[in-house]
Write a protein that holds these residues in place. Structure first.
Motif, PDB file in Angstrom:
ATOM      1  N   SER A   1       0.831  -1.196   0.000  1.00  0.00           N
ATOM      2  CA  SER A   1       0.000   0.000   0.000  1.00  0.00           C
ATOM      3  C   SER A   1       0.868   1.249   0.000  1.00  0.00           C
ATOM      4  O   SER A   1       0.609   2.203  -0.735  1.00  0.00           O
ATOM      5  CB  SER A   1      -0.916   0.023   1.224  1.00  0.00           C
TER       6      SER A   1
ATOM      7  N   LEU B   1       2.255   1.855  -3.394  1.00  0.00           N
ATOM      8  CA  LEU B   1       1.232   2.381  -4.300  1.00  0.00           C
ATOM      9  C   LEU B   1       0.915   3.843  -3.970  1.00  0.00           C
ATOM     10  O   LEU B   1       0.756   4.676  -4.867  1.00  0.00           O
ATOM     11  CB  LEU B   1      -0.034   1.533  -4.204  1.00  0.00           C
ATOM     12  N   VAL B   2       0.837   4.134  -2.649  1.00  0.00           N
ATOM     13  CA  VAL B   2       0.571   5.512  -2.238  1.00  0.00           C
ATOM     14  C   VAL B   2       1.674   6.431  -2.759  1.00  0.00           C
ATOM     15  O   VAL B   2       1.401   7.516  -3.269  1.00  0.00           O
ATOM     16  CB  VAL B   2       0.457   5.605  -0.702  1.00  0.00           C
TER      17      VAL B   2
ATOM     18  N   VAL C   1       1.043   7.257  -6.259  1.00  0.00           N
ATOM     19  CA  VAL C   1      -0.029   8.243  -6.424  1.00  0.00           C
ATOM     20  C   VAL C   1       0.486   9.643  -6.106  1.00  0.00           C
ATOM     21  O   VAL C   1       0.262  10.595  -6.871  1.00  0.00           O
ATOM     22  CB  VAL C   1      -1.230   7.887  -5.512  1.00  0.00           C
ATOM     23  N   VAL C   2       1.211   9.761  -4.959  1.00  0.00           N
ATOM     24  CA  VAL C   2       1.723  11.070  -4.564  1.00  0.00           C
ATOM     25  C   VAL C   2       2.663  11.612  -5.641  1.00  0.00           C
ATOM     26  O   VAL C   2       2.567  12.769  -6.058  1.00  0.00           O
ATOM     27  CB  VAL C   2       2.463  10.974  -3.203  1.00  0.00           C
TER      28      VAL C   2
ATOM     29  N   GLY D   1      -5.249  14.188  10.712  1.00  0.00           N
ATOM     30  CA  GLY D   1      -6.056  15.293  10.203  1.00  0.00           C
ATOM     31  C   GLY D   1      -6.129  16.417  11.215  1.00  0.00           C
ATOM     32  O   GLY D   1      -6.057  17.592  10.866  1.00  0.00           O
TER      33      GLY D   1
ATOM     34  N   ALA E   1       4.029  14.441   2.985  1.00  0.00           N
ATOM     35  CA  ALA E   1       2.896  13.589   2.636  1.00  0.00           C
ATOM     36  C   ALA E   1       3.247  12.122   2.866  1.00  0.00           C
ATOM     37  O   ALA E   1       2.464  11.367   3.452  1.00  0.00           O
ATOM     38  CB  ALA E   1       2.490  13.826   1.184  1.00  0.00           C
TER      39      ALA E   1
ATOM     40  N   PHE F   1       3.338  11.313   6.570  1.00  0.00           N
ATOM     41  CA  PHE F   1       2.011  11.175   7.159  1.00  0.00           C
ATOM     42  C   PHE F   1       1.345   9.875   6.715  1.00  0.00           C
ATOM     43  O   PHE F   1       0.716   9.190   7.518  1.00  0.00           O
ATOM     44  CB  PHE F   1       1.125  12.365   6.773  1.00  0.00           C
ATOM     45  N   CYS F   2       1.479   9.549   5.420  1.00  0.00           N
ATOM     46  CA  CYS F   2       0.856   8.317   4.929  1.00  0.00           C
ATOM     47  C   CYS F   2       1.481   7.108   5.618  1.00  0.00           C
ATOM     48  O   CYS F   2       0.776   6.157   5.986  1.00  0.00           O
ATOM     49  CB  CYS F   2       1.023   8.189   3.418  1.00  0.00           C
TER      50      CYS F   2
ATOM     51  N   TYR G   1       0.106   6.866   9.057  1.00  0.00           N
ATOM     52  CA  TYR G   1      -1.286   6.410   8.994  1.00  0.00           C
ATOM     53  C   TYR G   1      -1.342   4.904   8.756  1.00  0.00           C
ATOM     54  O   TYR G   1      -2.031   4.177   9.457  1.00  0.00           O
ATOM     55  CB  TYR G   1      -1.992   7.174   7.880  1.00  0.00           C
ATOM     56  N   LEU G   2      -0.586   4.437   7.767  1.00  0.00           N
ATOM     57  CA  LEU G   2      -0.583   3.004   7.465  1.00  0.00           C
ATOM     58  C   LEU G   2      -0.061   2.197   8.645  1.00  0.00           C
ATOM     59  O   LEU G   2      -0.562   1.112   8.935  1.00  0.00           O
ATOM     60  CB  LEU G   2       0.278   2.737   6.226  1.00  0.00           C
TER      61      LEU G   2
END
Lengths: 318, 285
Positions: free
Chosen positions: A19, A22-23, A26-27, A256, A290, A293-294, A297-298
């Motif tokens: 993930s 993949l993130v 995307v970023v 957030g 970013a 943070f991702c 989060y993951l």
């Protein structure tokens, strides 16, 4: 621990890594490929075809996207995400100087909100249907449907402006005294707690209520066990998986929350750094923040899942 | 509480759900507030005098009064006028984004459920990836890359909430897809599009509409948060989030200019929550 549990956990961690990869794609796609390119931005109106081509070559923008993505990813993974376009400072250093502040804020919030939310959630489940339960549930819904900045703003208005108990700005410098530190952090931590407590509380309550409806609780009641013993000794251990899951998931809402709270209180953390980066369109900085943070989060979501697996006795004892 | 206490005689021509559903008081209250803000967003701007939005000569951060019912902002503008103009952005953009997200997510979910196989796998994997980027973060990345505009805000908010809609819609659609009547339709030789539109979609409409309301709340909060950070609707235009931001200087004085727009957002989101929680058929479980 047995082989099955280990295999499930390994699969979950592997999925998280996929993930994350993949993130990152995307970023990278959004920030580096789609909107024109950085050379155009840098030259602005003075761009001619030749200077543009020269600068693109110099910045490596004329190479295939996949190669650039590979380089970017390697830099990110190796801890060297490049330099800020605006200030020229190393992005790694910028973030390293801010990260402890953000972690302190998040840690304080977790240390206060987790016990509070669990306590309230379990109490609400024990006395479900009572006035206390309804008041807590109503409060949780109200807090969830209100923007974070409203809570923070009202808190400042009440405690800093009207009552003058606390300062409105958070940061005190590195060598403040403990009392001063506590006063400075009170409002940001309070605002953040509001953001995550309600979710955690509701999920905890649901998990415990779910257990209290089970037949074995009926059996305990017939045997004459006290309500406290019923909840703490019997229901709670069975609800531990869902609760741990709820805690980890709720903590991911912190991400957030800090973005808003750090901005309101002008707190020098990573989220504020990123918002400033977005305002100045400082891409390397935005990308790195970013990804940070991702990844956080993951990590939390994966921890939630792993806790769910580990705490499931059906999987543990086989 | 029985769902329909009124006697329902057997009249097949008149299905009972055609009647107006009876709402409990909190639900009616929520509905009233929502309709009020919708009307404000639609018709409010026509009722304002043209100079209402101009910087006034009046005092800055004025209190509630006869000339300015909700006080004045940091430039001496009338807060009521700013609020009415902002309603169009806050409510309008959120509605567009929510509808886009819901339609997009549901369409993709139907496709995934009916096709199955690699289409389902690819779509689900993609959606799982998008869902593992926190919403505010995704919005920040989009704004950093493309700059902020109303179109981008609507599209970004829509894109952010497509995966959530997709997850719910897919789980519903997969269940319905396994029903016998769908198998019958298939063996009749109906096409995929027919099965999606006439067999599956009508049967998942109820839960999807409730989900729509919740998404709307998320979108309103997200957009308000972005505007509050100065990355949403750009000045001189303003939605309610930007109104809070631009008047933040009045906070030490407790000016209504900060509090009124924030309360407006809260009233809208709480109203939607109230309405959804009290919709008939919910809460019984």
């Amino acid at each position: 621990m047995n082989a099955l549990v280990l295999r499930l956990i390994a699969a979950r961690i592997g999925l998280a890594l996929v993930s994350l990869l993949l993130v990152s794609a995307v970023v990278f796609a959004i920030t580096a490929l789609l909107p024109g390119d950085a050379a155009e931005e840098k030259l602005g109106l003075e761009a001619t075809a030749e200077t543009l081509a020269a600068l693109r070559h110099e910045m490596g923008l004329d190479r295939p996207a996949l190669l650039r993505y590979g380089d970017w990813l390697a830099g990110m993974a190796g801890g060297d995400p490049g330099r800020s376009v605006v200030s020229g400072a190393l992005v790694g250093q910028l973030i390293a100087s801010r990260l402890p502040n953000s972690l302190l804020l998040a840690g304080l919030t977790a240390a206060i909100s987790v016990p509070l939310a669990l306590g309230l959630g379990i109490a609400a489940a024990m006395w479900r249907g009572s006035r206390f339960d309804r008041a807590v549930s109503m409060g949780a819904v109200a807090v969830v449907s209100v923007p974070e900045f409203l809570i923070a703003t009202l808190a400042v208005l009440l405690f800093a402006v009207q009552l003058r108990w606390l300062p409105a700005l958070a940061y005190t410098g590195p060598d403040a005294e403990l009392a001063e530190l506590a006063r400075a952090y009170a409002l940001p931590v309070f605002s953040l707690c509001c953001v995550i407590i309600s979710q955690m509380l509701r999920m905890t309550r649901a998990a415990v209520v779910d257990q209290l409806r089970a037949p074995y609780i009926e059996m305990l009641r017939l045997k004459g066990a006290s309500p406290l013993r019923m909840v703490l000794r019997h229901a709670l251990p069975n609800a531990l998986g869902p609760i741990a899951n709820a805690v980890a998931l709720s903590l991911s809402y912190l991400l957030g929350g800090v973005i808003i709270v750090e901005t309101i209180f002008n707190y020098p953390g990573v989220a504020k750094l990123m918002v400033d980066g977005v305002t100045q369109r400082d891409m390397p900085l935005v990308q790195t923040c970013a990804m940070l943070f991702c990844a956080a989060y993951l990590l939390l979501v994966t921890v939630a899942d792993v806790l769910g697996i580990v705490s499931n006795p059906k999987l543990r004892h086989r | 509480m029985p769902a329909s206490s009124a006697p329902a005689p057997a009249l097949p021509a008149e299905p009972p759900r055609r009647r107006l559903p009876r709402l409990p008081l909190p639900g009616l209250l929520g509905l009233a507030v929502i309709l009020f803000w919708l009307a404000t967003a639609l018709f409010g701007p026509w009722l304002l005098s043209p100079e209402a939005n101009a910087p006034g000569a009046d005092e800055v951060f004025g209190r509630l009064g006869a000339a300015h019912p909700l006080g004045t902002d940091y430039l001496g503008r009338d807060i009521l006028a700013r609020l009415v103009l902002g309603a169009g952005y806050t409510v309008g953009v959120a509605i567009v984004a929510t509808l886009l997200a819901s339609a997009g997510g549901t369409a993709l979910a139907l496709l995934a459920a009916v096709r199955g196989g690699w289409a389902d796998g690819t779509l689900s994997r993609l959606m799982d990836t998008l869902i593992s980027i926190p919403s505010k973060l995704f919005a920040l990345i989009m704004v950093a890359a493309f700059g902020s505009s109303v179109t981008l805000l609507a599209l970004t908010a829509a894109l952010i909430y497509v995966p959530g809609v997709f997850r719910i819609a897919r789980s519903l659609a997969v269940n319905i897809n396994a029903m016998d009547y769908v198998a019958v339709a298939r063996s009749r030789g109906e096409g995929e599009l027919y099965i999606m539109r006439h067999e599956i979609l009508p049967n998942m409409l109820g839960p999807m509409l409730a989900d729509l309301g919740l998404r709307f709340v998320y979108v309103v909060l997200l957009l308000a948060g972005l505007s509050f950070l100065g990355l949403g609707v750009q000045p001189p235009e303003a939605d309610w989030g930007s109104l809070v931001r631009e008047n933040l200087g009045g906070l030490p004085e407790g000016a209504p200019a900060v509090i009124v727009p924030a309360l407006a957002i809260a009233s809208l989101t709480i109203a939607v929550n109230l309405l959804i929680d009290n919709l008939p058929g919910r809460g019984e479980r």
